[in-house]
Design an enzyme around this catalytic site. Structure first.
Site, PDB file in Angstrom:
ATOM      1  CG  ASP A  65      -1.749   1.187   1.415  1.00 32.11           C
ATOM      2  OD1 ASP A  65      -1.972   1.899   0.421  1.00 32.11           O
ATOM      3  OD2 ASP A  65      -2.215   1.426   2.548  1.00 32.11           O
ATOM      4  CB  SER A  90      -0.623   3.169   4.868  1.00 30.06           C
ATOM      5  OG  SER A  90      -0.323   1.851   4.427  1.00 30.06           O
ATOM      6  CG  ASN A 108       2.720   2.432  10.465  1.00 32.62           C
ATOM      7  OD1 ASN A 108       2.168   3.491  10.195  1.00 32.62           O
ATOM      8  ND2 ASN A 108       3.609   2.324  11.440  1.00 32.62           N
ATOM      9  CD1 TRP A 150      -0.961  -2.632   9.557  1.00 31.94           C
ATOM     10  CD2 TRP A 150      -1.862  -4.600  10.091  1.00 31.94           C
ATOM     11  NE1 TRP A 150      -2.173  -2.728   8.914  1.00 31.94           N
ATOM     12  CE2 TRP A 150      -2.752  -3.921   9.225  1.00 31.94           C
ATOM     13  CE3 TRP A 150      -2.228  -5.869  10.563  1.00 31.94           C
ATOM     14  CZ2 TRP A 150      -3.962  -4.468   8.818  1.00 31.94           C
ATOM     15  CZ3 TRP A 150      -3.439  -6.421  10.144  1.00 31.94           C
ATOM     16  CH2 TRP A 150      -4.291  -5.709   9.282  1.00 31.94           C
ATOM     17  CE1 TYR A 163      -6.631   0.279   7.710  1.00 34.28           C
ATOM     18  CE2 TYR A 163      -6.140  -0.363   9.954  1.00 34.28           C
ATOM     19  CZ  TYR A 163      -5.741  -0.178   8.651  1.00 34.28           C
ATOM     20  OH  TYR A 163      -4.455  -0.442   8.292  1.00 34.28           O
ATOM     21  CG  ASP A 197      -3.794   4.669  -1.877  1.00 32.22           C
ATOM     22  OD1 ASP A 197      -3.184   3.600  -1.675  1.00 32.22           O
ATOM     23  OD2 ASP A 197      -4.633   5.124  -1.083  1.00 32.22           O
ATOM     24  CB  THR A 205      -7.869   2.850  -2.686  1.00 33.85           C
ATOM     25  OG1 THR A 205      -9.273   2.925  -2.980  1.00 33.85           O
ATOM     26  CG2 THR A 205      -7.153   3.937  -3.478  1.00 33.85           C
TER      27      THR A 205
END
Length: 394
Positions: free
Chosen positions: A98, A101, A103, A105, A143, A283, A286
């Site tokens: 992505d 963003s 991070n 995780w 979110y 992006d 999405t």
């Protein structure tokens, strides 16, 4: 003399061949069999996008402070994901890559049975990794249906043959609602800049560059919009693949090195100039095309869309091919999308098939160009030169 020269050349090539081969990493993307998303999935994707950019109140994005190939999996043209492993020995995860963003995780083995999203995916077990280092800090990411939360950890992350040491990432012990229950990815690899990372954690790709794992500090995406289950595109770390696009890349500088944000010279629909000198963000997280309020209203009006109470615009499926081309002008070049690119065919709640405009509203003065655009245009994300490049995908 010539024999000695060629012998030395061959010896040099052999000496550095493993190093050269290890600098360009390919990550494959796999397709799913079906390409008709549900209306519920479409709404969830739109909701997640709005929360992601925190624009419910019209906040300006500029005010926020917060060589390998990976194969990506395409789920209903809504999600592209690919494999990584974390720990020693490696624990496998299918991840969403992505650029919106920053991070990294994954779900935790400590997730309770009530967290269905955790139970539906691979979970990270820190006690099973000899290279795990506890961090001690908590983390949370908002979110659409709540806050994903857990703790931070440090471990080795492997992508294809790249091994990134000492990467800090989030271990999610709580995942909200149904947001991630039906996704084909367990977690997210953020490829944005550290300025937007929670707690300013160093992103994975920044570590790749600092640890000299790639020849060039850049990565590129090739997303196929149709194809087999086995191949949905490719994420390339360390450069670009010239066989995946035609012509040359049009590069433009980033206006803010937070998101992958750049200037749009103009937007045209069917020859009508909609606006000039807008900002846009590329992006990969999405599938949508998100437009500012003015462009959103003009475009959907020109398309003849019938507005719904859910802020969607219904289109006549039998008239799709008669709709106009939309053109984004970037770096003086024209990048067009045909109606089959931007119209979304989805299944309604009653099982019927409907057509929706792919242009969704974002209460901000910038565009989000998601996979609808990146699927048509090979995109190079050049971290080293803080620029982004586009070319027609092969």
């Amino acid at each position: 003399m010539h024999s000695l020269f060629w012998l030395l050349s061959l010896w040099t090539l052999c000496l550095f061949w493993p190093r050269l081969q290890g600098k360009l990493i390919r990550i494959p993307i796999q397709f799913q069999a079906s390409f008709v998303a549900s209306r519920r999935q479409y709404r969830a994707s739109r909701s997640s996008l709005l929360v992601k950019y925190n624009v419910a109140g019209g906040q300006d994005i500029t005010s926020r402070t917060s060589g390998a190939t990976e194969t990506l999996d395409n789920r209903l043209n809504l999600e592209y994901a690919g494999p990584i492993s974390i720990g020693t020995p490696g624990q496998p995860f299918n991840m969403l890559f992505d650029t919106g963003s920053a991070n990294l995780w994954v779900p935790s083995a400590e997730c309770s049975a009530k967290n269905l999203a955790c139970q539906h995916h691979h979970r990270y077990n820190s006690s099973a990794s000899s290279t795990y280092v506890p961090d001690g800090r908590r983390f949370a990411i908002a979110y659409g249906t709540g806050s994903l939360s857990g703790r931070l950890a440090q471990d080795t992350v492997s992508i294809a043959q790249l091994v990134v040491r000492n990467q800090t990432f989030g271990i999610a012990t709580h995942e909200p609602g149904s947001t991630f229950v039906d996704t084909n990815f367990a977690g997210i690899v953020g490829l944005g800049f550290r300025a937007i990372a929670e707690q300013r954690i160093k992103p994975l790709f920044e570590n790749m560059c600092e640890q000299h794992l790639v020849d060039e500090c850049m990565f590129s995406f090739y997303l196929k919009r149709n194809g087999s289950e086995r191949m949905g595109g490719e994420l390339l770390f360390g450069g670009v693949d010239k066989t995946k696009f035609s012509g040359s890349l049009t590069y433009v500088p980033l206006t803010y090195a937070r998101y992958w944000q750049f200037q749009l010279d103009g937007i045209e629909l069917g020859g009508t100039i909609i606006n000039k000198n807008r900002q846009a963000i590329a992006d990969t997280g999405t599938a949508l095309l998100a437009a500012p309020p003015r462009e959103y209203l003009i475009i959907n009006s020109l398309l003849g869309g019938l507005p719904t109470s859910d802020k969607e615009h219904l289109l006549n499926c039998s008239e799709i091919d008669k709709l106009p081309e939309i053109v984004f002008i970037i770096g003086g070049q024209r990048f067009g999308l045909q109606p089959r690119d931007y119209v979304r065919t989805v299944t309604n709640d009653d099982g019927s098939t409907i057509c929706l405009s792919g242009f969704t509203l974002i209460e901000a003065e910038f565009w989000i160009l998601g996979d609808v655009f990146i699927g048509r245009y090979y995109t190079a994300f050049d971290v080293g030169h803080t620029r982004i490049g586009f070319a027609p995908a092969a």
